[in-house]
Design an enzyme around this catalytic site. Structure first.
Site, mmCIF file in Angstrom:
data_model
loop_
_atom_site.group_PDB
_atom_site.id
_atom_site.type_symbol
_atom_site.label_atom_id
_atom_site.label_comp_id
_atom_site.label_asym_id
_atom_site.label_seq_id
_atom_site.Cartn_x
_atom_site.Cartn_y
_atom_site.Cartn_z
ATOM 1 N N GLU A 1 -10.103 11.185 -13.316
ATOM 2 C CA GLU A 1 -9.694 12.366 -12.573
ATOM 3 C C GLU A 1 -8.527 12.111 -11.626
ATOM 4 O OE1 GLU A 1 -13.402 13.568 -10.847
ATOM 5 O OE2 GLU A 1 -13.936 14.808 -12.559
ATOM 6 N N GLU B 1 -24.932 -4.677 -20.490
ATOM 7 C CA GLU B 1 -25.009 -4.799 -19.040
ATOM 8 C C GLU B 1 -25.465 -6.188 -18.610
ATOM 9 O OE1 GLU B 1 -29.037 -3.495 -17.038
ATOM 10 O OE2 GLU B 1 -28.171 -1.798 -18.103
#
Length: 311
Positions: free
Chosen positions: A92, A123
């Site tokens: 963004e 992860e």
């Protein structure tokens, strides 16, 4: 890090984000409205948890802005929800602040595939974190923000440790106290909103807390870098009709100029909002506005008052 299932289970049992809430054990028997009210009540703890960490957040932002002003990048990295939130925040920045896509980067364990579905084992890999940062060509001017609700995720922890060895600025954002991630980073931020409504579901309060902090890191850093004028997004990139309209409105709010003058300034400035505002307020042409903004490192207030002290 634990090496067996028993050790991992014992470690998770100590984490606030994994705590069981006996008083919510029959939540599935409540009405939908009652569950919604309960969730809404739970969410009230998040802003307060963030508020307790504001001094640490501010210190991390000032350090980040200093690195970015010197040409450094902001890199978020995490797994699962934490990683996806980092990618969201990074994605963004170009339309909001007209940053180059390489300036703010989001890394999620497992790569783009992990944005929409879980990537088994990603992860748990410190090596994957090192490889991802190596592929970016990380330098000591960059900032790496490791994001992990538990504060123990190997991908985020390994990334922060590697970045710190290289001399990069490191920030560790977790939702548990005394986390390994905060300890590994130069700037530790531990926002603890408490146990989740659904045991261990850190996409809930922990995810909301992380989103709030990431909003602060990117937004305030961009304010410090001169990407705003007051509370106006003067570096917004007009990539669609809505943003074209917003650009015109921002120039109008900043200058009070009539529509005809705004359109002429934006056309002469090739659509650059900041340049158009400077042209109107300083009564100068486009090339002069561009030179002033270059001289002020893009800070509009300083460009309006050349020779003065940059606010």
């Amino acid at each position: 890090m634990p090496t067996t299932y028993s050790e991992l289970r014992a470690q998770l049992a100590t984490l606030t984000t994994e705590a069981f809430r006996p008083e919510l054990a029959e939540i599935d028997r409540l009405s939908t409205l009652e569950i919604a009210r309960t969730m809404n009540g739970e969410d009230q703890s998040v802003p307060a948890a963030v508020a307790r960490q504001l001094p640490a957040i501010a210190a991390a932002i000032d350090a980040t802005a200093a690195r970015m002003a010197d040409g450094g990048r902001l890199v978020y990295m995490g797994a699962g929800t934490a990683g996806r939130l980092g990618v969201l925040d990074a994605s963004e920045c170009p339309p909001t602040f007209n940053t180059d896509p390489s300036q703010v980067v989001g890394l999620v364990a497992g790569g783009p595939t992990a944005l929409v579905r879980s990537v088994e084992g990603a992860e748990d890999s410190r090596d994957l974190a090192v490889a991802d940062l190596t592929a970016l060509g990380l330098t000591d001017r960059d900032t790496v923000v490791g994001v992990s609700a538990s504060g123990r995720t190997p991908y985020a922890l390994g990334g922060v440790e590697h970045a710190r060895r290289l001399g990069a600025l490191t920030i560790g954002l977790s939702c548990n106290t005394d986390s390994a991630l905060a300890a590994a980073a130069e700037h530790g931020i531990e926002v603890v909103p408490g146990p989740e409504l659904l045991t261990g579901s850190t996409r809930l309060k922990a995810g909301t807390a992380q989103k709030l902090v990431l909003n602060m890191i990117s937004t305030i850093t961009m304010i410090r870098l001169g990407k705003t004028y007051g509370n106006l997004m003067v570096d917004v990139r007009a990539s669609n009709e809505k943003l074209h309209a917003r650009s015109r409105r921002i120039v109008a709010l900043a200058t009070g100029a009539p529509d005809e003058q705004i359109e002429a300034a934006l056309a002469a400035a090739d659509g650059e909002v900041k340049n158009a505002i400077l042209m109107i307020l300083a009564d100068i042409d486009a090339p002069t506005a561009a030179r002033r903004l270059t001289a002020s490192a893009g800070h509009l207030r300083a460009a309006l008052h050349p020779g003065g002290t940059r606010p």
